[in-house]
Design an enzyme around this catalytic site. Structure first.
Site, PDB file in Angstrom:
ATOM      1  CG  MET A 116      -7.759  -1.651  -6.275  1.00 53.99           C
ATOM      2  SD  MET A 116      -8.182  -3.041  -5.082  1.00 53.99           S
ATOM      3  CE  MET A 116      -6.616  -3.762  -5.339  1.00 53.99           C
ATOM      4  CG  MET A 169      -6.242  -2.900 -10.597  1.00 55.64           C
ATOM      5  SD  MET A 169      -5.858  -3.710  -9.359  1.00 55.64           S
ATOM      6  CE  MET A 169      -4.766  -2.694  -8.393  1.00 55.64           C
TER       7      MET A 169
HETATM    8  C1  DX5 Z   1      -4.081  -7.128  -6.417  1.00 58.90           C
HETATM    9  C2  DX5 Z   1      -2.757  -6.067  -6.473  1.00 58.90           C
HETATM   10  C3  DX5 Z   1      -1.673  -6.538  -6.076  1.00 58.90           C
HETATM   11  C4  DX5 Z   1      -1.608  -7.194  -4.641  1.00 58.90           C
HETATM   12  C5  DX5 Z   1      -0.727  -8.292  -4.653  1.00 58.90           C
HETATM   13  O1  DX5 Z   1      -5.163  -6.553  -7.070  1.00 58.90           O
HETATM   14  O2  DX5 Z   1      -2.590  -5.613  -7.785  1.00 58.90           O
HETATM   15  O3  DX5 Z   1      -0.722  -5.597  -6.141  1.00 58.90           O
HETATM   16  O4  DX5 Z   1      -1.495  -5.993  -3.456  1.00 58.90           O
HETATM   17  O5  DX5 Z   1      -0.932  -8.861  -3.254  1.00 58.90           O
HETATM   18  P1  DX5 Z   1      -0.310 -10.167  -2.868  1.00 58.90           P
HETATM   19  O6  DX5 Z   1       1.109 -10.166  -3.037  1.00 58.90           O
HETATM   20  O7  DX5 Z   1      -0.977 -10.394  -1.495  1.00 58.90           O
HETATM   21  O8  DX5 Z   1      -0.979 -11.161  -3.947  1.00 58.90           O
HETATM   22 ZN    ZN Z   2      -0.867  -4.220  -8.348  1.00 64.51          ZN
END
Ligand code: DX5
Ligand code: ZN
Length: 230
Positions: A41, A72
């Site tokens: 991210m 992301m």
């Molecule tokens: C969110 C991420 C996910 C996240 C999922 O932006 O891409 O991979 O870590 O986490 P949980 O399973 O806690 O929703």
């Molecule tokens: Zn993810």
């Protein structure tokens, strides 16, 4: 890496101890993880920052199985080579991250990595239609990307079903990312998903010195998903 549609559990290290990625990865793999999901991210495409290609490269030797890197970030293209060189098996980019997703997917495949396409909850699944021969994986986001531990968005299940029909016989994985736990896993498995990313639902209750809960959590998600397929 051969293609199959069996259920694969991909713990997201976003929910791991960031000071101990090597040990956390070994722990979840020893406890039954199929893939390791790595969330990158940038604080621009999403409102959170994690880490970049150097960290991916550092953790790669600790991953025995598949390294699934979820970008992301925006822009994407300038960083593809660096993530490929970090040893990623799958590199997934967001449709919403730029104007030229087809170019991005081609650039990912040109590195030898497998190409993934991620769709935010607000993006219609039809947007993937012209891209299905250019991808190895489509990731349906079942939360808005940026944070772990958010609530699963149920309206996305119909997108999974439609995507499964659109994919037909193509060797394209359907990955679900966000809010996957033993109650939501069966809903997406039944709709056609095969790769289930789970962060908080895998890492909760455990640690590197007490990793048995990771195994319990992974088995619970897998059992719930597989039960929906019988
Ligand atoms: C969110 C991420 C996910 C996240 C999922 O932006 O891409 O991979 O870590 O986490 P949980 O399973 O806690 O929703
Ligand atoms: Zn993810």
């Amino acid at each position: 890496m051969s293609f199959d549609r069996s259920i694969k559990i991909a713990p997201s290290i976003l929910s791991a101890d960031f000071a101990n990625f090597g040990q956390e990865i070994r722990a979840v793999e020893d406890q039954g993880a199929d893939w390791v999901h790595v969330d990158v991210m940038d604080g621009h495409f999403v409102p959170n920052i994690t880490f970049g290609p150097a960290t991916c490269k550092a953790i790669r030797p600790h991953i025995r199985g598949v390294m699934d890197v979820h970008l992301m970030i925006s822009p994407v293209d300038a960083y593809i080579d660096a993530f490929a060189q970090s040893g990623a098996d799958f590199i997934t980019a967001h449709l919403e991250a730029g104007p030229h997703i087809h170019r991005t997917l081609q650039a990912i495949r040109a590195t030898g990595a497998k190409a993934g396409l991620a769709l935010n909850p607000g993006t219609p699944v039809e947007a993937a239609k012209g891209l299905l021969d250019d991808v190895d994986l489509v990731c349906i986001m079942t939360v808005n990307p940026g944070f772990g531990g958010q609530k699963f968005i149920h309206s996305q299940i119909d997108k999974v079903r439609a995507l499964r029909a659109m994919i037909g016989d193509r060797p394209v994985h359907i990955e679900i990312d966000g809010g996957v736990d033993p109650t939501t896993a069966p809903l997406v498995a039944e709709a056609g998903a095969d790769v289930l990313v789970a962060g908080s639902a895998v890492f909760k209750g455990g640690s590197v010195s007490n990793s048995a809960p990771y195994g319990d959590n992974i088995r619970a998600i897998r059992a719930a998903a597989e039960a929906a397929l019988r």
